[in-house]
Design a protein around this motif. Structure first.
Motif, mmCIF file in Angstrom:
data_model
loop_
_atom_site.group_PDB
_atom_site.id
_atom_site.type_symbol
_atom_site.label_atom_id
_atom_site.label_comp_id
_atom_site.label_asym_id
_atom_site.label_seq_id
_atom_site.Cartn_x
_atom_site.Cartn_y
_atom_site.Cartn_z
ATOM 1 N N PHE A 180 -3.925 -35.304 18.030
ATOM 2 C CA PHE A 180 -4.039 -36.431 17.081
ATOM 3 C C PHE A 180 -3.809 -37.699 17.871
ATOM 4 N N ASP A 181 -4.358 -38.896 16.881
ATOM 5 C CA ASP A 181 -4.154 -40.170 17.655
ATOM 6 C C ASP A 181 -3.713 -41.061 16.435
ATOM 7 N N ILE A 182 -3.247 -42.211 16.960
ATOM 8 C CA ILE A 182 -2.519 -43.254 16.045
ATOM 9 C C ILE A 182 -3.238 -44.682 16.420
ATOM 10 N N SER A 183 -3.590 -45.532 15.502
ATOM 11 C CA SER A 183 -3.875 -46.695 15.511
ATOM 12 C C SER A 183 -3.032 -47.645 14.548
ATOM 13 N N THR A 184 -3.080 -48.990 14.812
ATOM 14 C CA THR A 184 -2.441 -49.951 13.942
ATOM 15 C C THR A 184 -3.496 -50.709 12.964
ATOM 16 N N ASN A 185 -3.270 -50.476 11.841
ATOM 17 C CA ASN A 185 -4.037 -51.375 10.805
ATOM 18 C C ASN A 185 -3.318 -52.943 10.617
ATOM 19 N N ARG A 186 -3.997 -53.813 11.454
ATOM 20 C CA ARG A 186 -3.696 -55.298 11.552
ATOM 21 C C ARG A 186 -3.411 -55.825 10.286
#
Length: 743
Positions: A317-323
């Motif tokens: 899995f990977d995680i990112s931030t929705n700005r």
């Protein structure tokens, strides 16, 4: 006092009225008698001035502003000692407001103010007074100037420069932080009393803010005010004149104060544990979970970042931030498998993206939560054991040869059998097939590597119990080369040899090509055909670099005896099994000069040795055709012109050009012998017409007699040359090749 001295008595009355007090003051100013000569000076032009002796003068008077009485306000009285009260003297007033604001009784000299005056509009007035003879209108004394100064009263309240005011101050500011400064002004006279002395005070906004009485500077009155608790404040400031004493006038303004945000709050997860269900058919790159932390701050201070701190599946899995939404988006990196692992646990941390260094020592900037992903079982299609397959087969393999095999299995617990097939859209010619049970790929027909060295097909694996579930795998089939092609000339060769050529002279170099591709590269061998080697006029020398030279075998050649030689060349390759072919080289014999340059040859050799290409030959042919078309067009135009102009113009011409001859005609019935139109239009003779009553004579040629007809007119097309008539055309039209010709 002397009788001739003018005495001026001026009585100034000043009233100070207030509700109920009725105070009144009287001031008298009397000017003394001036003796001798007055003061001297110069005017603007430098001319000396001399002040005449007069009997009166004064400086200024004070008049109370905002007079509220019913009668005109009394200012003073003008009187001269020359006034005997007989009406012979008239008093005149001029200057600021004379006649409108200020009037004088010309008989008594009393001065009154006719209107209510405001010091804030005009603080003083400059007037001039004089006494004149009523009859002669001459001035009895020199004109004198005086000032009426308006005495100020406190009739204006302080006014702020803005209303309302807007201000910002950072939250958590220390005590006494300056917010802003307000300013109020008073229109009253600042030099007289305290009417214009302003003092500030706060009416609304305590205990949060305070104001300095003399400067109007607003400061924070409480430390560490929190924007998240209360953001907006309304403060009312009062400005009062008379130094803030009782009875002073006041004005107020509103100050809207907003606490600006600082990054004094960390992000927080609403929950410590999150659970999400994910189908195992989810493809990599898709979103499997979305988390949202909260931050009491706003704007840039509320920006946050997410990251995975720990996981039981580190690379899944990977995680990112929705700005735009400040959400943490968890995405899948690898395919899920319910049969292998049914739950995945992640530890997610959120932190401030822009922490404030001033609050790091007592405010936490991060928070953590646990994310549990539950994999849901999905009926999946069969899965191949490889992503793609590469197979090889020789091009001479027979139909039915097995090339390789593919393997797929149902990943579900049911383990449904799998059936194989080929996607015919990838094998339109039906060259291959696959066994439906074991996945063996075999050939349906023979192959040719030179035609297609690679074949790309797709094999489909379908669940036997659920045909709608299928998967595909690409199969790349490489066709291996077999030496099944003989080498040939690289191009068509045709050359020439000079008649005076010497033995062992090279006349051509040839090379070969082969459609096969041996691993070690091509190696060609050149030789003369066996049947031509005994009586050969030429020989071949192998250059050992896949080229060979064609050499002459004798000293001279004769173009007349033999103009063309066909040389058979055998080319063999070095692969197994060996392949060879016989290729023919055409050699033409040509006449050359001493340097070996061709001079004379047959037409084909001439064209080839001249180096004319097919395009050049076509261009020459087209030019010749265009030239012929021009000649034909010119002849057609000449023929059309001759049709329009008859040969015989008039009867006189006929008489002058009658010719008799001894051939006997056919009489009146002879209508086919000749036509008079032939004389008019010689080109219109029909070759197929023959006499019906006379059989043509073919054994003896007809006797041709010619006669010269002199021209009758110079404007005839025949000009000065005249006309020659061939009598053979009349006796035998079929033998007439040219009816007319011009000399």
């Amino acid at each position: 006092m002397p009788s001739r001295t003018i005495l001026l008595l001026l009585v100034a009355w000043a009233y100070l009225c207030s509700h109920g007090n009725g105070l009144r003051s009287l001031r008298r100013i009397t000017a003394g008698r001036q003796g001798g000569t007055g003061l001297t000076g110069q005017d603007a032009n430098g001319v000396p001035l001399k002040r005449s002796k007069r009997g009166w003068m004064w400086n200024q008077f004070f008049l109370l502003e905002e007079y509220t009485g019913l009668d005109h306000q009394y200012v003073g009285k003008l009187h001269s000692d020359g006034d005997r009260s007989d009406g012979s003297i008239r008093y005149v007033l001029s200057g600021d407001g004379a006649g409108t604001l200020f009037v004088i009784d010309e008989n008594s000299g009393d001065i009154h103010a006719t209107k209510r005056l405001d010091r804030e509009e005009k603080a003083y007035y400059t007037l001039r007074a004089k006494a004149v003879n009523r009859i002669t209108n001459t001035s009895l004394e020199g004109e004198s100037e005086f000032i009426i100064k308006i005495h100020d009263i406190n009739d204006n309240e302080p006014k702020f420069t803005k209303d309302p005011y807007f201000a910002h101050v950072p939250e958590m500011s220390p005590l006494g932080t300056v917010v802003m400064q307000v300013t109020a002004t008073d229109a009253d006279d600042p030099t007289y009393g305290n009417s214009a002395k302003v003092v500030y005070s706060i009416l609304l906004g305590q205990p949060y803010f305070s104001v300095e009485p003399n400067t109007g500077v607003i400061r924070t009155a409480l430390p560490n005010m929190d924007r998240e608790t209360k953001e907006n404040y309304v403060v009312v400031i009062q400005a009062k004149d008379m130094a803030g004493q009782m009875g002073g006038l006041s004005g107020t303004t509103t100050v809207s104060i907003t606490l600006s945000d600082v990054n004094d709050n960390p992000p927080r997860f609403p929950k410590s544990l999150y659970e999400f269900k994910v189908p195992e058919s989810t493809e990599p790159g898709w979103t499997v979970a979305v988390l949202r932390a909260t931050d009491a701050d706003i704007g840039r201070n509320a920006e946050m970042s997410y990251r995975i701190t720990s996981s039981d599946s580190p690379t899944m899995f990977d995680i990112s931030t929705n700005r735009s939404t400040q959400e943490g988006v968890v995405t899948l990196r690898k395919p899920l498998d319910f049969e292998k692992k049914r739950t995945h646990t992640l530890r997610i941390q959120v932190e401030n993206s822009n922490p404030d260094a001033g609050f790091l020592h007592y405010v936490a900037t991060t928070d953590e939560a646990t994310v549990k992903l539950i994999v849901e079982d999905v009926d999946e299609p069969p899965a191949f054991d490889r992503l793609s397959y590469v197979m090889e087969v020789k091009e001479d393999a027979d139909a039915g040869t097995i090339i390789g095999s593919v393997s797929a299995a149902d990943p579900d617990s049911s383990r449904s059998p799998v059936r194989y097939s080929i996607d015919r859209r990838t094998d339109m010619d039906r060259v291959f097939n696959v066994h439906p049970g074991n996945g063996s790929v075999f050939m349906l027909r023979t192959l040719d590597r030179e035609e297609n060295p690679w074949h790309n097909i797709s094999v489909i694996a379908t669940e036997f119990n659920n045909p709608r579930l299928m998967s595909r795998a690409p199969v790349y089939i490489r066709i291996l080369d077999v030496n099944d092609n003989a080498p040939t000339f690289a191009t068509y060769y045709e050359t020439f040899v000079c008649e005076n050529a010497k033995a062992n002279q090279r006349i051509q170099t040839v090379s070969a090509t082969d459609a096969d591709e041996p691993v070690g590269g091509h190696r060609f061998f050149f030789s003369l055909a066996h049947e031509a080697s005994g009586k050969a006029n030429f020989t071949i020398r192998d250059n050992k670099d896949n080229t060979a030279g064609i050499l002459t075998r004798r000293n001279s050649y004769n173009r007349l005896q033999k103009s063309t030689y066909l040389v058979p060349v055998v080319i063999s390759d070095g692969d197994f099994p060996m392949q060879s072919s016989t290729n023919t080289l055409t050699v033409r014999v040509c006449t050359c000069d001493r340097e070996g340059n061709m001079q004379l040859c047959n037409q084909e050799a001439l064209v080839l040795t001249a180096g004319l290409s097919t395009g050049a030959l076509m261009a020459i042919i087209i030019c010749v055709i265009i030239l012929l078309m021009i000649v034909v067009l010119f002849a057609a135009l000449r023929r059309q012109q001759r049709k329009k102009e008859p040969l015989i113009i008039s009867k006189e011409d006929v008489r002058d050009n009658v010719v008799s001859y001894n051939d006997e005609g056919g009489g009146e019935e002879d209508t086919q012998a000749f036509d008079i139109g032939t004389l008019r239009n010689p080109e219109a003779t029909e070759e197929s017409k023959q006499r019906r009553d006379i059989k043509p004579e073919t054994l003896h040629p007809p006797v041709r007699r010619t006669m010269f007809l002199p021209p009758a007119h110079r404007d005839n097309d025949f000009g000065q040359k005249g006309l020659v008539i061939d009598y053979g055309c009349f006796t035998s039209p079929l033998s007439c090749n040219s009816l007319f010709r011009f000399l």
